[in-house]
Scaffold this motif. Sequence first.
Motif, PDB file in Angstrom:
ATOM      1  N   VAL B 209     -26.649 -14.455  -9.511  1.00  0.00           N
ATOM      2  CA  VAL B 209     -26.197 -13.403 -10.655  1.00  0.00           C
ATOM      3  C   VAL B 209     -27.645 -13.798 -10.941  1.00  0.00           C
ATOM      4  O   VAL B 209     -27.370 -14.953 -11.930  1.00  0.00           O
ATOM      5  N   SER B 210     -28.528 -12.214 -11.474  1.00  0.00           N
ATOM      6  CA  SER B 210     -29.745 -12.683 -12.113  1.00  0.00           C
ATOM      7  C   SER B 210     -29.497 -12.135 -13.350  1.00  0.00           C
ATOM      8  O   SER B 210     -28.163 -11.091 -13.507  1.00  0.00           O
ATOM      9  N   ILE B 211     -30.021 -12.459 -14.266  1.00  0.00           N
ATOM     10  CA  ILE B 211     -28.999 -12.526 -15.951  1.00  0.00           C
ATOM     11  C   ILE B 211     -30.675 -12.735 -16.406  1.00  0.00           C
ATOM     12  O   ILE B 211     -31.962 -13.610 -16.473  1.00  0.00           O
ATOM     13  N   ARG B 212     -31.410 -11.685 -18.020  1.00  0.00           N
ATOM     14  CA  ARG B 212     -31.802 -11.234 -17.757  1.00  0.00           C
ATOM     15  C   ARG B 212     -32.341 -10.606 -19.099  1.00  0.00           C
ATOM     16  O   ARG B 212     -30.934  -9.667 -19.090  1.00  0.00           O
ATOM     17  N   VAL B 213     -33.008 -10.590 -19.727  1.00  0.00           N
ATOM     18  CA  VAL B 213     -32.969 -10.239 -21.437  1.00  0.00           C
ATOM     19  C   VAL B 213     -33.236  -9.223 -20.947  1.00  0.00           C
ATOM     20  O   VAL B 213     -34.754  -9.157 -20.669  1.00  0.00           O
ATOM     21  N   LYS B 214     -33.167  -7.693 -21.679  1.00  0.00           N
ATOM     22  CA  LYS B 214     -33.734  -6.588 -21.032  1.00  0.00           C
ATOM     23  C   LYS B 214     -34.887  -6.612 -22.549  1.00  0.00           C
ATOM     24  O   LYS B 214     -35.667  -6.697 -23.376  1.00  0.00           O
ATOM     25  N   ASN B 215     -35.749  -6.457 -21.722  1.00  0.00           N
ATOM     26  CA  ASN B 215     -37.096  -5.284 -22.141  1.00  0.00           C
ATOM     27  C   ASN B 215     -38.057  -7.042 -22.889  1.00  0.00           C
ATOM     28  O   ASN B 215     -38.572  -7.416 -23.880  1.00  0.00           O
ATOM     29  N   SER B 216     -37.699  -8.710 -22.003  1.00  0.00           N
ATOM     30  CA  SER B 216     -38.636  -9.327 -21.464  1.00  0.00           C
ATOM     31  C   SER B 216     -38.382 -10.285 -20.659  1.00  0.00           C
ATOM     32  O   SER B 216     -38.189  -9.763 -19.680  1.00  0.00           O
ATOM     33  N   ASN B 217     -38.692 -11.411 -21.025  1.00  0.00           N
ATOM     34  CA  ASN B 217     -39.332 -12.134 -19.537  1.00  0.00           C
ATOM     35  C   ASN B 217     -37.910 -13.019 -19.595  1.00  0.00           C
ATOM     36  O   ASN B 217     -38.524 -14.133 -18.712  1.00  0.00           O
ATOM     37  N   THR B 218     -37.853 -13.166 -20.002  1.00  0.00           N
ATOM     38  CA  THR B 218     -36.792 -14.439 -20.189  1.00  0.00           C
ATOM     39  C   THR B 218     -35.497 -13.941 -19.016  1.00  0.00           C
ATOM     40  O   THR B 218     -34.848 -12.796 -19.208  1.00  0.00           O
ATOM     41  N   PRO B 233     -31.857 -13.329 -27.531  1.00  0.00           N
ATOM     42  CA  PRO B 233     -31.959 -12.666 -28.731  1.00  0.00           C
ATOM     43  C   PRO B 233     -30.783 -12.179 -29.555  1.00  0.00           C
ATOM     44  O   PRO B 233     -29.753 -11.441 -28.876  1.00  0.00           O
ATOM     45  N   ALA B 234     -29.647 -12.526 -30.744  1.00  0.00           N
ATOM     46  CA  ALA B 234     -28.558 -12.132 -30.563  1.00  0.00           C
ATOM     47  C   ALA B 234     -28.408 -10.396 -31.205  1.00  0.00           C
ATOM     48  O   ALA B 234     -26.977 -10.323 -30.304  1.00  0.00           O
ATOM     49  N   ARG B 235     -29.493  -9.622 -30.852  1.00  0.00           N
ATOM     50  CA  ARG B 235     -29.374  -8.395 -31.032  1.00  0.00           C
ATOM     51  C   ARG B 235     -29.822  -7.745 -29.450  1.00  0.00           C
ATOM     52  O   ARG B 235     -29.865  -6.476 -29.353  1.00  0.00           O
ATOM     53  N   GLY B 236     -30.270  -8.630 -28.397  1.00  0.00           N
ATOM     54  CA  GLY B 236     -31.118  -7.673 -27.277  1.00  0.00           C
ATOM     55  C   GLY B 236     -29.312  -7.420 -25.904  1.00  0.00           C
ATOM     56  O   GLY B 236     -28.811  -7.485 -26.995  1.00  0.00           O
ATOM     57  N   THR B 237     -30.487  -7.286 -24.946  1.00  0.00           N
ATOM     58  CA  THR B 237     -29.749  -6.451 -23.861  1.00  0.00           C
ATOM     59  C   THR B 237     -29.425  -7.976 -23.461  1.00  0.00           C
ATOM     60  O   THR B 237     -30.646  -7.771 -22.396  1.00  0.00           O
ATOM     61  N   LEU B 238     -28.064  -7.984 -22.363  1.00  0.00           N
ATOM     62  CA  LEU B 238     -28.472  -9.109 -21.386  1.00  0.00           C
ATOM     63  C   LEU B 238     -28.419  -7.909 -19.888  1.00  0.00           C
ATOM     64  O   LEU B 238     -27.639  -6.870 -20.142  1.00  0.00           O
ATOM     65  N   VAL B 239     -28.821  -8.689 -19.103  1.00  0.00           N
ATOM     66  CA  VAL B 239     -29.102  -7.539 -17.959  1.00  0.00           C
ATOM     67  C   VAL B 239     -28.447  -8.884 -16.764  1.00  0.00           C
ATOM     68  O   VAL B 239     -29.284  -8.935 -16.147  1.00  0.00           O
ATOM     69  N   THR B 247     -25.468  -3.361 -11.351  1.00  0.00           N
ATOM     70  CA  THR B 247     -26.265  -3.853 -12.214  1.00  0.00           C
ATOM     71  C   THR B 247     -25.546  -3.561 -13.371  1.00  0.00           C
ATOM     72  O   THR B 247     -25.136  -2.082 -13.699  1.00  0.00           O
ATOM     73  N   GLN B 248     -25.292  -4.588 -14.562  1.00  0.00           N
ATOM     74  CA  GLN B 248     -24.657  -4.318 -15.644  1.00  0.00           C
ATOM     75  C   GLN B 248     -24.995  -4.862 -16.991  1.00  0.00           C
ATOM     76  O   GLN B 248     -26.203  -5.803 -16.651  1.00  0.00           O
ATOM     77  N   GLU B 249     -25.650  -3.754 -17.911  1.00  0.00           N
ATOM     78  CA  GLU B 249     -25.618  -4.083 -19.084  1.00  0.00           C
ATOM     79  C   GLU B 249     -25.317  -4.316 -20.318  1.00  0.00           C
ATOM     80  O   GLU B 249     -24.590  -3.962 -20.459  1.00  0.00           O
ATOM     81  N   ILE B 250     -25.561  -5.722 -20.610  1.00  0.00           N
ATOM     82  CA  ILE B 250     -24.743  -6.310 -21.917  1.00  0.00           C
ATOM     83  C   ILE B 250     -25.425  -6.797 -22.797  1.00  0.00           C
ATOM     84  O   ILE B 250     -25.644  -6.643 -23.218  1.00  0.00           O
ATOM     85  N   GLU B 251     -24.619  -6.010 -24.137  1.00  0.00           N
ATOM     86  CA  GLU B 251     -25.011  -6.063 -25.571  1.00  0.00           C
ATOM     87  C   GLU B 251     -25.339  -7.815 -26.004  1.00  0.00           C
ATOM     88  O   GLU B 251     -23.942  -7.793 -26.120  1.00  0.00           O
ATOM     89  N   VAL B 252     -26.149  -8.352 -26.145  1.00  0.00           N
ATOM     90  CA  VAL B 252     -25.469  -9.503 -27.064  1.00  0.00           C
ATOM     91  C   VAL B 252     -24.391  -9.738 -28.278  1.00  0.00           C
ATOM     92  O   VAL B 252     -23.148 -10.153 -28.189  1.00  0.00           O
ATOM     93  N   ALA B 253     -24.357  -9.164 -29.460  1.00  0.00           N
ATOM     94  CA  ALA B 253     -24.159  -8.579 -30.262  1.00  0.00           C
ATOM     95  C   ALA B 253     -23.636  -9.812 -30.957  1.00  0.00           C
ATOM     96  O   ALA B 253     -22.288  -9.904 -31.251  1.00  0.00           O
ATOM     97  N   ASN B 254     -24.681 -10.505 -31.604  1.00  0.00           N
ATOM     98  CA  ASN B 254     -24.742 -12.124 -31.796  1.00  0.00           C
ATOM     99  C   ASN B 254     -23.453 -13.104 -31.368  1.00  0.00           C
ATOM    100  O   ASN B 254     -23.104 -13.999 -31.783  1.00  0.00           O
ATOM    101  N   ARG B 255     -22.632 -12.478 -30.222  1.00  0.00           N
ATOM    102  CA  ARG B 255     -22.206 -13.336 -29.229  1.00  0.00           C
ATOM    103  C   ARG B 255     -22.876 -14.364 -28.648  1.00  0.00           C
ATOM    104  O   ARG B 255     -24.057 -14.711 -28.326  1.00  0.00           O
TER     105      ARG B 255
END
Lengths: 530, 1200
Positions: B209-218, B233-239, B247-255
Amino acid sequence: MKNKFIYILIGCVLFSWGCDKNFEQLNVNPNSVSGEIIQFEKLFSTAELFSAGNSDGHAFDGERGNLIYCSCLIQHLATNGYSYGDKYNFNEEYITANWEALYPNAIKQIVDVVHNTKDKEGKTNLYNIARIYKVYLFQFLTDLYGDIPYSEAGQAYTGGILLPKYDKQQDIYADMLKELDEAATALDDNAPNSLGDQDIIYGGDVTLWKKFAYSEMVRIAMRMSKVAPDDAKTWVAKAVAGGAMTSNDDNALILHYAVNDAQVSNNGSGWELINEEAGQFKMSKTFIDFFKSHNDPRLHFYATVSPDPGALNGTADFNFGDTTSSIQLGMPNGYDNAGGLVPITGAPNFPGDVNDYSIVNRYTFAKSEAPTFVLTAAETQLLLAEAAQRGWISGDAATLYDDGVTLAFSQLIQTGANWSESAAEAAAASYLAQNPYNAGTGIQQINEQYWVAVFMDEYEAFANWRRSGYPVLTPVNYPNPSINKTGGTIPRRLTYPLEEASTNPENYNDAVSRLANGNTMTSRMWWDTP
Amino acid sequence: MCKFRLQSAHCTVLNSLVNEFLINLKHTKIMNLLSVTDEHRILFKTTVKKKNLPEKTTIKYFMRIGIVTTTLLIVTSAQLLFAKTLKSQSINKVEVTISLTNETLIQAFKKIEDSTGYHFMYRKDEVKNIRNLNLPVTRLSIEDFLKIALAKTSLTYKQVKDQILIMHSKNLIPNATLDDPKIPFAIDAVANVVKGKVTDDKGDPLMGVSIRVKNSNTGAFTDKSGNYTIDAPARGTLVFSFVGFITQEIEVANRSEIDITLKAESKELSEVVVTALGIKRQVKSLGYSTTEIPGSNLTESRTANLANALSGQIAGVSVAGTGTGPNGSTRITIRGNTSLTGGGTPLYIIDGVPFGADNQGSSGKWGGPDYGDALSTINPDDIESINVLKGVAGSALYGYRGGNGVIVITTKSGSQSKGIGVEVNNNTTFSNIIDERDFQYSYGQGSNGIKPTTIESAQNTATSSWGPKIDGSTVTDVLGNSVPYVAHKDNFKNFYKTGVNSQSSISLSGKNTNGNFRLGITNVNSSEVVPKAGTEQQGINFNSNYNLTPQLHLSFTASYMHEKVKNRPWNSDAPGSVIASTYFLASTFNVRTLNPSADANGDEILPGGPTNIYFDNPYFITDYFKNTTERDRYTGNITLRYDFTNWLSLQGQVSRNSLLADLTNIVPYGTGWQHSGSLDVSSSNNRELDASFMFEINKKFGTDFSVHANLGGNHEDNLYKAASTGGGLDLPYWYSVNNIVNHVYNVDFSEYKVNSFYGSADLGYKDYLFVTFTGRNDWFSTLNPKTNNIFYPSISGSFVFSEALHMPSWITFGKLRASWAKSSGGTSPYNTALSYSNLGVNYNGIIFSGIDQSTVPNALLKPINIKETEVGISMSFFNSRLNVDAAVYNKRTDDDILNVSISNTSGYESSLQNIGKLRNRGLELLLSGTPIKTKNFSWNPSFNIAFNDSKVLFLSPGVSSLILGDGDPARFGNFSIKQIVGQEYGQLTGFAYKRDAHGNKIFGPDGLPIRTDDLVSLGSGVYKTTGGFSNDFKYKNFTLSTLLDFKFGAKVYSVTNAELASIGLHKNTLAGREGGYVGKGVTQDGKVNTISVDAQTYWQSISGESGEGVDNIEEEYTYDASFIKLRNVSLSYTISQARLNKSFVKGVTISLVGRNIAVLLKHTPNIDPESNLTSTVEQGVEYNPYPPIRQLGFNVNVKF
């Protein structure tokens, strides 16, 4: 390299795609020909031939209009078969046959010729000749039906008029005269003859067409003798000044060629009388009696008695019969077959066998190759005699009458009558000596002679009778009103097709509203006043 | 769980790898879906199994996921670049112990995978030939192993974390680095580490499964256990994205730990179909209704004509059966008839080649054969799928041709084959007539109760069963023999035979990295139930795709089909018709009496003797009549496509389709009604050439917006030419054109061209909202140059609400769609301008020409105008166990071209005008699902039903009805089919019984029923309700498939039944045979009718051939044509792949097949309700139909 591929690719596609700007040409059926290539002379020939009453090879219109209706109405012929012209019965298909045949054929072609040759270089004479012939065709129709589509007719394609209005006959007449005048004047002796043999009447001869135009002008003018005598006078004078027909060489004939098969090139009525309708029509007693009472030698060329008149042409029993004048016997109009309501067997002086009645002479008129008389010098001279008698033109009515009768005698040669020009003229002279012109009964004499002269042009006989009232005919009064639709009076017109009521209702109803008795055989048209 | 950090040395390798991957993708994207898909399949092969997809559909699944896959693959592979947290050790450091004995490289890879946890990614094609590897037990690094194993190949390897890619060395870009300007991204600073586990909804871990940090290249991937680690990033979103899953987008929210469950994407979300102009689109984005059926639906219970095989399969597609035999023509209409006087049949597109149904001429009132249509020249074995674009919005890109819907046929390609594949199929069926006759056999041959006692009376009553009671006494037959007066019920059985239809096909397909091909060869040999009639067909279909360069792709298809049909049956009226000649023989007439069929002079022995020469001896027809049609169809299509970038391509295509047809028809010397015989021959060529180009743009903007646009043009050139001659013959038995007494050479020619520009834009938002605009402008050569172009727009939208809104879990998928579109039907050439012609008059050598048209050309004529609005909903429930699709449409035809009667004083009889108006509206419903699914058993029912309500809105001013065709399609009676304003399409009209206010029939003083004063409407001949119900039962390797086919709401006027009553064979005529018939009803003055009429007089009066004493009452023989039929049954057994593993045979399927098994409901005595006389718009009249055929047989399919 990459670019090359792209260009080739785009090139391939766009080349095949973009270079077709000739859509218009593509949409021309190669099995037919476009208006740019067609010789309109050929359409003119078609209009001429199709006006001879045999548009389908089976004389669709000639049989129904000429024989079944007009010849019997006018008591040239009689039949104990058909009740329509003989007993004034109504048959929608028969009574409208000329309309149905002419408009979609001859009219369509001639209107197209006029439309396409107007102002076209080198086509002046074709254009004007076509105008002249167009007048003839429309007079033919209006004299049968009354107010008809004229100014808008035949223009579904050229003018986009799908539902033509019915012009008043009076207006049609005025326009026809104007057309003849203009066209005859415009004919140019010096212009090349583009028609040649394609003109099956005159070979494109401008001089003859001029004479035709002025003879037609006489015919039209005289048709107005009752209703508009002043105009009639003016136009006859104009025609005389222009130069109408004076000789049988001027006659407008459509020649036919003997083909014993249903062919458009046959004389429709002639072909019918020895094929599909062999034996069906007899010479009318009225007509035969007229010959006999005037000791007319022409009877020999008009009638014959055949022992088996129903035998078809080409079969062993077919025969030409006996043309001896003395044995000719006319059948009275208005009789049925044996067993009918008014059986012929009960007719006064019934000869015992219906075959003893005369039929149309098979050497002259009843044959496939008999010519169609469109317009003749005899008619013209007789009408001019009447004009002279009425004082509308200068000239001696008696001389014109004699000329007319003499021309009528010798015109029989053109039907194949076996006599020489001099013999015909001698016979005419003898006849005229026995039946001299008498100014007091001149109008009657002239129109009776006209009646004899136009035999087989039954439409013209019918029209001139309605105008002049001569010969005086005794109407048939058949006792069954479901057949006798006129109450025992001779019809005054043929009726419009009922189809017009559904396809062209507005114009049709407008025209019918102008008819005294509606769309019936007893309504009179403009020039036919009592 | 990050054990290994990516080292800088690996960065270079990784960069080059990713680069290479991206470049590869550019080339292969979309246009080469299949190779991408294949690659992908291997990449994720372990996870595929875990997803629990139905095994059988795996391949198809991957075929269909096309664009989604590709998109995800780009995303997925892009992650490789950013994955900073990979755990793998370099493969030059990882050692394995391995031994190989004559094993393949793939087997070796498996061993390594099993012992290390590393995974190999490769294209099977590229490595499968590396075999016979031998290695004693050795311990070596993976890298060393690969160096040895790949030494002599052009392959090389790359490591990506724990995956090892095997690829062609030419694809390698050795020195690319992350700094390469071609790579437009940079590495983000690491924020914090997030880890977690990704599972599917059953709790099974998902790997890859591909996990990507939204709006980044990670980015990162999950491992075998579904675990991942990513710096985010702690306030980023994972796709989280994975093929086949939403496809799901999940906010990291410091987790620092996020476990998620991915929801499997439904089939509906991923399915791709071929739409207009070959554009592949995701089903979810379509705003209109299409239905795809696989080719296998057509092959097992096959029919000679493809169209018949579609019957009952698709909601809204109505196939009108004709009673003209297996080679007769067909009529398919989609959502009703769109034109009042003709046309109305869909456009067929086969591999991009337009293909007219080209009806070759059908029999009418006076008989003659039905020459079939061009659909019989399509081999069902070559068909991969048929997609029916039902709505105008779906077909609007076909412009003027799309008004009646489009049937897009895709033939099989070699793209699915593995290496060289061979497939052999044989279908053999035995056909027998279904004897629909239900005659009376109580009374025998004769008339007025008198049996034949002389040859003459026998001949005069050959088709009259008005004799006395059958009593076994001695009578005279038509040959003068004394025979017993007994019933002969077996005339059909004795005359017709068993037909054998054998269709064999073999296909050869192959594939390598650069292309694929498939060659299919077919041979058909079939004999009909009518003796000496049959068909031979040979066909070749070739299909290939080749990548000339990575950017330039060539595809080429070509097919050739030769078809020869011998002795097509003559239909309708008796002359030349074996059907009439076997149907109407008197009940005590033994058909075998008529064999031999000719006398010593070669003259036909006529059942009815010299007074009824038009009633042929059926054996004379089969013995001596000859009718042969030969057709050759050539089609070809070359397409070149150039990919500028991964989102822009241009293709050019040239296609040609040509049908050559030859016909010979011999009426032999000695025939009763044409003693000297006759010969007719004709030859025609109908071809279409198309050249087109198309730009295609397929681009995503950000994550939310996507554009799929096409812009193209087409040039169509259509040509028809034909020549024919025919007539009576001079010398006996010499059947040559030179022996035709008067052979006139007739020619026919027409050509037209249409140029088109078109475009479409498919805009998507967040994969759940789609709007599509299409427009096409056609320029017609057939129209006035000033007004020769017409624009056909469409707009459609789709809203996948199950994606956009929160739905209960039992709703798998839901979509609303709506569309509006405009289309047309084209016009014939040569209608706009006047032309002149030789009138065929010869006047003393002068040829006459002139205007020979009686229809005035209409310079302003334009094609008809069809507009359709459609709204639909598509939903799946319970993991697609239940699927519902419903559509409602309203289709309106304006400007329908009618030949309007005009005043003939205009010079013409009629005018073609854009004047008619017509409306069709309807409802379509498809229910399908899998109610039962266990390991060994599954049941897949599918039910479709469609209602179409038609209404004639306007004809022309003051005109309330229009008679179709020549106005008199039935041999008996006063029947016609009319369009009547305000009523349904195609009203059957005739006389009905005159009835009193209470509905009682009124009888005249002669005891005969009185008919209505005027011709009245007896109902429409077009079915209102059509549908089908199919069921597939699978148990282990057995599959039982059934198809019920039903239609309701049409009437049929049965001339056959009228004649049967007239000649005393109809069972109704038993009434009143003894003592006369008293009609049930009232007299004119309202009293009960008591007048008795002789039965023969009675029935002949209301049903006889029009004439004196006959007052036909068509109502009596107008029946409800509704039916339910068990159309197809097949039972298949597939020998499992496992059992064949060691064999060179890859698969064997054996099926028992049956077609037209049973009629479960019908209301028409003596005939099949689907026995229409023609395939024209004149539906609802039959006469002497070819008996329906039941086919039983088997199908064997072997794949090598």
